[in-house]
Design a protein around this motif. Structure first.
Motif, PDB file in Angstrom:
ATOM      1  N   ALA A  20       0.821  -1.211   0.000  1.00  0.00           N
ATOM      2  CA  ALA A  20       0.000   0.000   0.000  1.00  0.00           C
ATOM      3  C   ALA A  20       0.853   1.259   0.000  1.00  0.00           C
ATOM      4  CB  ALA A  20      -0.917  -0.007   1.222  1.00  0.00           C
ATOM      5  N   LYS A  21       2.191   1.108   0.004  1.00  0.00           N
ATOM      6  CA  LYS A  21       3.093   2.259   0.062  1.00  0.00           C
ATOM      7  C   LYS A  21       3.847   2.428  -1.248  1.00  0.00           C
ATOM      8  CE  LYS A  21       3.951   1.993   5.014  1.00  0.00           C
ATOM      9  NZ  LYS A  21       4.970   1.912   6.052  1.00  0.00           N
ATOM     10  N   THR A  22       4.133   3.674  -1.598  1.00  0.00           N
ATOM     11  CA  THR A  22       4.956   3.965  -2.763  1.00  0.00           C
ATOM     12  C   THR A  22       6.402   3.597  -2.457  1.00  0.00           C
ATOM     13  OG1 THR A  22       3.508   5.750  -3.488  1.00  0.00           O
ATOM     14  CG2 THR A  22       5.784   5.836  -4.258  1.00  0.00           C
ATOM     15  N   ILE A  23       7.053   2.948  -3.396  1.00  0.00           N
ATOM     16  CA  ILE A  23       8.471   2.625  -3.280  1.00  0.00           C
ATOM     17  C   ILE A  23       9.231   3.714  -4.029  1.00  0.00           C
ATOM     18  CG2 ILE A  23      10.290   0.970  -3.830  1.00  0.00           C
ATOM     19  CD1 ILE A  23       8.048  -1.209  -3.832  1.00  0.00           C
ATOM     20  N   GLU A  24      10.025   4.491  -3.318  1.00  0.00           N
ATOM     21  CA  GLU A  24      10.769   5.580  -3.937  1.00  0.00           C
ATOM     22  C   GLU A  24      11.943   5.049  -4.742  1.00  0.00           C
ATOM     23  OE1 GLU A  24       9.756   8.720  -3.878  1.00  0.00           O
ATOM     24  OE2 GLU A  24       8.076   8.212  -2.568  1.00  0.00           O
ATOM     25  N   ALA A  25      12.324   5.766  -5.797  1.00  0.00           N
ATOM     26  CA  ALA A  25      13.497   5.409  -6.594  1.00  0.00           C
ATOM     27  C   ALA A  25      14.717   5.314  -5.691  1.00  0.00           C
ATOM     28  CB  ALA A  25      13.728   6.455  -7.682  1.00  0.00           C
ATOM     29  N   ASN A  26      15.593   4.372  -5.963  1.00  0.00           N
ATOM     30  CA  ASN A  26      16.846   4.114  -5.233  1.00  0.00           C
ATOM     31  C   ASN A  26      16.648   3.482  -3.870  1.00  0.00           C
ATOM     32  OD1 ASN A  26      18.478   5.125  -7.370  1.00  0.00           O
ATOM     33  ND2 ASN A  26      17.947   7.186  -6.703  1.00  0.00           N
ATOM     34  N   THR A  27      15.439   3.052  -3.549  1.00  0.00           N
ATOM     35  CA  THR A  27      15.200   2.352  -2.289  1.00  0.00           C
ATOM     36  C   THR A  27      15.883   0.998  -2.337  1.00  0.00           C
ATOM     37  OG1 THR A  27      13.072   3.444  -1.944  1.00  0.00           O
ATOM     38  CG2 THR A  27      13.412   1.352  -0.794  1.00  0.00           C
ATOM     39  N   VAL A  28      16.628   0.668  -1.273  1.00  0.00           N
ATOM     40  CA  VAL A  28      17.264  -0.643  -1.160  1.00  0.00           C
ATOM     41  C   VAL A  28      16.205  -1.616  -0.666  1.00  0.00           C
ATOM     42  CG1 VAL A  28      19.064  -1.977  -0.002  1.00  0.00           C
ATOM     43  CG2 VAL A  28      19.499   0.408  -0.662  1.00  0.00           C
ATOM     44  N   MET A  29      16.086  -2.744  -1.366  1.00  0.00           N
ATOM     45  CA  MET A  29      15.051  -3.728  -1.052  1.00  0.00           C
ATOM     46  C   MET A  29      15.654  -5.118  -1.034  1.00  0.00           C
ATOM     47  SD  MET A  29      12.210  -2.315  -3.749  1.00  0.00           S
ATOM     48  CE  MET A  29      11.115  -3.663  -3.393  1.00  0.00           C
ATOM     49  N   THR A  30      14.932  -6.031  -0.439  1.00  0.00           N
ATOM     50  CA  THR A  30      15.290  -7.433  -0.598  1.00  0.00           C
ATOM     51  C   THR A  30      14.340  -8.037  -1.606  1.00  0.00           C
ATOM     52  OG1 THR A  30      13.896  -8.054   1.286  1.00  0.00           O
ATOM     53  CG2 THR A  30      16.247  -7.697   1.718  1.00  0.00           C
ATOM     54  N   PHE A  31      14.874  -8.942  -2.383  1.00  0.00           N
ATOM     55  CA  PHE A  31      14.104  -9.670  -3.384  1.00  0.00           C
ATOM     56  C   PHE A  31      14.414 -11.134  -3.116  1.00  0.00           C
ATOM     57  CE2 PHE A  31      13.484 -11.389  -7.728  1.00  0.00           C
ATOM     58  CZ  PHE A  31      12.184 -10.972  -7.927  1.00  0.00           C
ATOM     59  N   GLY A  32      13.582 -11.753  -2.295  1.00  0.00           N
ATOM     60  CA  GLY A  32      13.913 -13.079  -1.783  1.00  0.00           C
ATOM     61  C   GLY A  32      15.104 -12.948  -0.855  1.00  0.00           C
ATOM     62  N   LYS A  33      16.167 -13.672  -1.146  1.00  0.00           N
ATOM     63  CA  LYS A  33      17.394 -13.576  -0.355  1.00  0.00           C
ATOM     64  C   LYS A  33      18.460 -12.804  -1.112  1.00  0.00           C
ATOM     65  CE  LYS A  33      16.652 -17.457   2.613  1.00  0.00           C
ATOM     66  NZ  LYS A  33      17.268 -18.535   3.357  1.00  0.00           N
ATOM     67  N   ARG A  34      18.028 -11.917  -1.973  1.00  0.00           N
ATOM     68  CA  ARG A  34      18.924 -11.083  -2.767  1.00  0.00           C
ATOM     69  C   ARG A  34      18.625  -9.619  -2.493  1.00  0.00           C
ATOM     70  NH1 ARG A  34      21.299 -14.781  -5.379  1.00  0.00           N
ATOM     71  NH2 ARG A  34      20.331 -16.477  -6.482  1.00  0.00           N
ATOM     72  N   VAL A  35      19.538  -8.772  -2.916  1.00  0.00           N
ATOM     73  CA  VAL A  35      19.345  -7.338  -2.747  1.00  0.00           C
ATOM     74  C   VAL A  35      18.958  -6.732  -4.095  1.00  0.00           C
ATOM     75  CG1 VAL A  35      21.759  -6.694  -3.144  1.00  0.00           C
ATOM     76  CG2 VAL A  35      20.364  -5.281  -1.675  1.00  0.00           C
TER      77      VAL A  35
END
Length: 108
Positions: A20-35
């Motif tokens: 429900a939240k906007t993800i700002e450009a350059n946000t560091v995220m996890t994608f499974g067990k990856r960055v």
């Protein structure tokens, strides 16, 4: 033998923001067990791009990091040489204990 059809090059991948939240450009995220790093601002319900390769400057947790060392993403979103669940890649430069950032080749 099974077959596969080419979809995209893979430096970035399509990602649907199911939050429900906007993800700002350059946000560091996890994608499974990856960055991953958001390649653009992604509104809720929309699809955008995540960078999953490349060299990025990250905030660094406490401690020294040697060039070439495997590095990990902490729960606070910082880079550390201490093993954790999410491997970020390797340090593309050395970082002294007093440094606040480090270059990382992600997912390598």
């Amino acid at each position: 033998m099974s077959k596969a059809a080419f979809w995209q090059r893979g430096e970035t991948i399509d990602y649907k923001n199911n939050t429900a939240k906007t993800i700002e450009a350059n946000t560091v995220m996890t994608f499974g067990k990856r960055v991953a790093v958001a390649g653009m601002t992604i509104a809720p319900g929309e699809t955008g791009s995540l960078h999953v390769t490349g060299v990025y400057r990250f905030e660094k947790a406490e401690g020294e990091i040697t060039a070439g060392a495997e590095v990990y993403l902490t729960e606070e979103g910082k880079i550390s040489a201490t093993a954790s669940e999410v491997k970020a890649g390797f340090a593309a430069e050395a970082a002294a204990a007093a440094d606040t950032s480090v270059l990382v080749k992600i997912n390598a």
